[in-house]
Design an enzyme around this catalytic site. Structure first.
Site, PDB file in Angstrom:
ATOM      1  N   GLY A   1       2.613  -5.118  -1.656  1.00 55.35           N
ATOM      2  CA  GLY A   1       1.230  -5.458  -1.977  1.00 55.35           C
ATOM      3  C   GLY A   1       0.569  -6.380  -0.955  1.00 55.35           C
TER       4      GLY A   1
ATOM      5  N   ARG B   1      14.160   4.794   0.219  1.00 53.16           N
ATOM      6  CA  ARG B   1      15.270   3.952  -0.254  1.00 53.16           C
ATOM      7  C   ARG B   1      15.375   4.081  -1.760  1.00 53.16           C
ATOM      8  NH1 ARG B   1      12.191   0.208  -2.899  1.00 53.16           N
ATOM      9  NH2 ARG B   1      10.213  -0.281  -1.936  1.00 53.16           N
TER      10      ARG B   1
HETATM   11  P1  ADP Z   1       2.736  -1.524  -1.110  1.00 55.72           P
HETATM   12  O1  ADP Z   1       3.524  -0.678  -0.169  1.00 55.72           O
HETATM   13  O2  ADP Z   1       2.270  -2.818  -0.521  1.00 55.72           O
HETATM   14  O3  ADP Z   1       3.399  -1.670  -2.442  1.00 55.72           O
HETATM   15  P2  ADP Z   1       1.066   0.693  -2.067  1.00 55.72           P
HETATM   16  O4  ADP Z   1       0.287   1.536  -1.155  1.00 55.72           O
HETATM   17  O5  ADP Z   1       2.346   1.265  -2.624  1.00 55.72           O
HETATM   18  O6  ADP Z   1       1.365  -0.711  -1.364  1.00 55.72           O
HETATM   19  O7  ADP Z   1       0.147   0.248  -3.278  1.00 55.72           O
HETATM   20  C1  ADP Z   1       0.600  -0.687  -4.238  1.00 55.72           C
HETATM   21  C2  ADP Z   1      -0.330  -0.668  -5.427  1.00 55.72           C
HETATM   22  O8  ADP Z   1      -1.663  -1.019  -5.032  1.00 55.72           O
HETATM   23  C3  ADP Z   1      -0.469   0.680  -6.100  1.00 55.72           C
HETATM   24  O9  ADP Z   1       0.555   0.916  -7.026  1.00 55.72           O
HETATM   25  C4  ADP Z   1      -1.817   0.516  -6.778  1.00 55.72           C
HETATM   26  O10 ADP Z   1      -1.702  -0.249  -7.951  1.00 55.72           O
HETATM   27  C5  ADP Z   1      -2.609  -0.272  -5.774  1.00 55.72           C
HETATM   28  N1  ADP Z   1      -3.349   0.629  -4.867  1.00 55.72           N
HETATM   29  C6  ADP Z   1      -2.933   1.122  -3.675  1.00 55.72           C
HETATM   30  N2  ADP Z   1      -3.856   1.957  -3.147  1.00 55.72           N
HETATM   31  C7  ADP Z   1      -4.896   1.992  -4.007  1.00 55.72           C
HETATM   32  C8  ADP Z   1      -6.180   2.664  -4.040  1.00 55.72           C
HETATM   33  N3  ADP Z   1      -6.580   3.455  -3.048  1.00 55.72           N
HETATM   34  N4  ADP Z   1      -6.974   2.447  -5.116  1.00 55.72           N
HETATM   35  C9  ADP Z   1      -6.603   1.638  -6.129  1.00 55.72           C
HETATM   36  N5  ADP Z   1      -5.435   0.982  -6.150  1.00 55.72           N
HETATM   37  C10 ADP Z   1      -4.576   1.141  -5.120  1.00 55.72           C
END
Ligand code: ADP
Length: 452
Positions: free
Chosen positions: A165, A291
């Site tokens: 995040g 992973r």
């Molecule tokens: P990280 O790799 O930092 O965990 P992610 O891309 O997996 O980042 O996103 C983590 C979380 O952030 C998602 O599960 C969602 O809750 C929120 N998120 C990511 N992209 C979006 C988006 N385009 N719109 C709304 N929420 C998002």
């Protein structure tokens, strides 16, 4: 098959890997920092090696120390767990070049998916739908403005190297874009040493739904269904379930078929998770994790599979030995991530466990390295226990979750257990009626006050 596996991790996941190895008759080597000398993962492994001082940079991320530990103990393979070096392609390459097997995907695929921009481009070329956004990295603020105008506000600026995040900032309107762009870049540079950022439309009410896959070295790819990980705070997962209350069997099958076909095309191997946002009946790919995931146990409970054992078998060259139609989904599973954090502010609360009692009984699993008298060190992730329940239906799993949470005793340490008890009783959660924004509203609305 391997005779000895070095586990390049700590805490509950090191224990989890140790369990799979022992059930396969494989000897284990634990590694630890000086702060973890008395940790349970060290005690339960066949051998242990101290690899450095408390700071993770000097111990669990210390590649030369890990390779030396594997060499002197005569290990055949290294399992990285999650976090630390698990998605470091250079580490996987170094492990293999020293003659050890890396229990995970190939360095090529770790690298490809570790760059979220490259991952999205790969998936788009394979016909997987994406969240609307920039085609690649944003070159500057002007381009960011153009893309934002084209896709419409609110938008999300995200770090290409992102994880946990971090390096992610929302801009609700044009006035907020400059700050979001600048802060996301600065955070990305500080956290990942790479300030490349890209943009996505910020979806207002999606669920986070991810798909667990396994692929062998011979081209077979299967999936184990979805996990709903929408209960998050600061974009970090707190509660996960399998399957998703929002998905039906046909939707799962279709998503699974598309994703496994895409991964077969790129020759993916070992375990992986494709993450999607799901809104208005549509899936949009956001990233792939190369992973084992923290939340893998909910899938294990529903599919009756040992994913770590499968990872080890695949890394040793064994074929999967079963096809998609042999994978069964039975009942429902829910996981609560219990952390040593204040249940309202989420500020870490390391300290000593005065008394510890884990819940038990049918359909209850606790993955934890805690014990009475153990001092949770301040240096690492605050996850201290995963409570996983399984029941024949979602309703049964919820009843079991509530009674297991009531049995769980962790004295002396402030944890998020009270928050989990409140979530488990909340009507929206019980009804499966939540999206990624629900938990933060629940906590700020007072639902997360301790005492429940
Ligand atoms: P990280 O790799 O930092 O965990 P992610 O891309 O997996 O980042 O996103 C983590 C979380 O952030 C998602 O599960 C969602 O809750 C929120 N998120 C990511 N992209 C979006 C988006 N385009 N719109 C709304 N929420 C998002």
């Amino acid at each position: 098959m391997f005779e000895k596996v070095l586990i390049a991790n700590r805490g509950e996941i090191a224990l989890r890997i140790n369990r799979a190895c022992r059930e396969m008759g494989i000897l284990t080597v634990a590694v630890h920092s000086t702060a973890d000398l008395n940790a349970m993962h060290v005690r339960l492994a066949d051998e242990s090696v101290c690899i450095g001082p408390p700071s993770a940079r000097d111990s669990y991320l210390n590649i030369p120390a890990l390779i030396s530990a594997a060499t002197i103990t005569g290990a055949d393979a290294i399992h990285p767990g999650y976090g630390f070096l698990s998605e470091n392609a250079d580490f996987a390459e170094i492990v293999e070049s020293h003659g050890f097997a890396f229990i995970g995907p190939s360095p090529k695929h770790i690298r490809m998916m570790g760059d979220k921009i490259a991952a999205k481009q790969t998936m788009r070329n394979l016909g997987v739908p994406l969240v609307p956004g920039s085609d690649g990295a944003l070159e500057g603020l002007d381009q960011a403005r153009q893309v934002a105008e084209a896709i419409g506000y609110p938008v999300l600026v995200k770090a290409a190297a992102g994880g946990g995040g971090r390096g992610m900032k929302v801009a609700e309107n044009p006035a907020a874009l400059e700050d979001a762009f600048r802060i996301a870049r600065a955070e990305a540079r500080a956290a990942f040493g790479d300030d490349a950022v890209y943009m996505e439309k910020y979806l207002d009410n999606p669920r986070h739904i991810e798909l667990q896959v396994l692929a062998d070295n011979l081209g077979s790819v299967v999936h184990f269904g979805e996990r709903d990980c929408s209960l998050q705070r600061r974009h970090q997962k707190l509660v996960e379930e399998a399957g998703s209350p929002a998905l039906n069997r046909a939707e799962r099958d279709e998503l699974g078929a598309r994703a496994t076909a895409a991964l077969a095309k790129i020759g993916y191997r070992n375990a992986g998770t494709l993450e999607f946002l799901y809104q208005d009946g549509q899936f949009a790919f956001i990233e792939m994790n190369t992973r084992l995931q923290v939340e893998h146990p909910v899938t294990e409970m529903v599919c009756n599979v040992d994913l770590v054992r499968e990872q080890i078998r695949i890394a040793a060259g064994s074929p999967l030995g079963y096809g998609q139609d042999e994978i069964r989904f039975e009942g429902h599973a829910i996981e609560c991530r219990v952390t040593a954090e204040d249940p309202r502010s989420f500020i870490p609360t390391p300290g000593r466990v005065a008394a510890y009692h884990a819940p038990g009984g049918l359909g209850v699993r606790v993955d934890s390295a805690l014990y009475s008298g153990y001092a949770v060190p301040p240096y690492y992730d605050s996850l201290v226990a995963k409570l996983v329940v399984h029941g024949p239906s979602r309703e049964a799993a919820l009843m079991r979750l509530r009674r297991a949470l009531d049995e769980f005793v962790i004295d002396g340490l402030t944890t998020t257990l009270p928050l989990h008890r409140q979530i488990a009783a909340a009507a929206d959660f019980v009804n499966g009626d939540y999206t990624i924004h629900w938990l933060e509203q629940f906590v700020s609305g007072g639902g997360g006050r301790s005492g429940g």
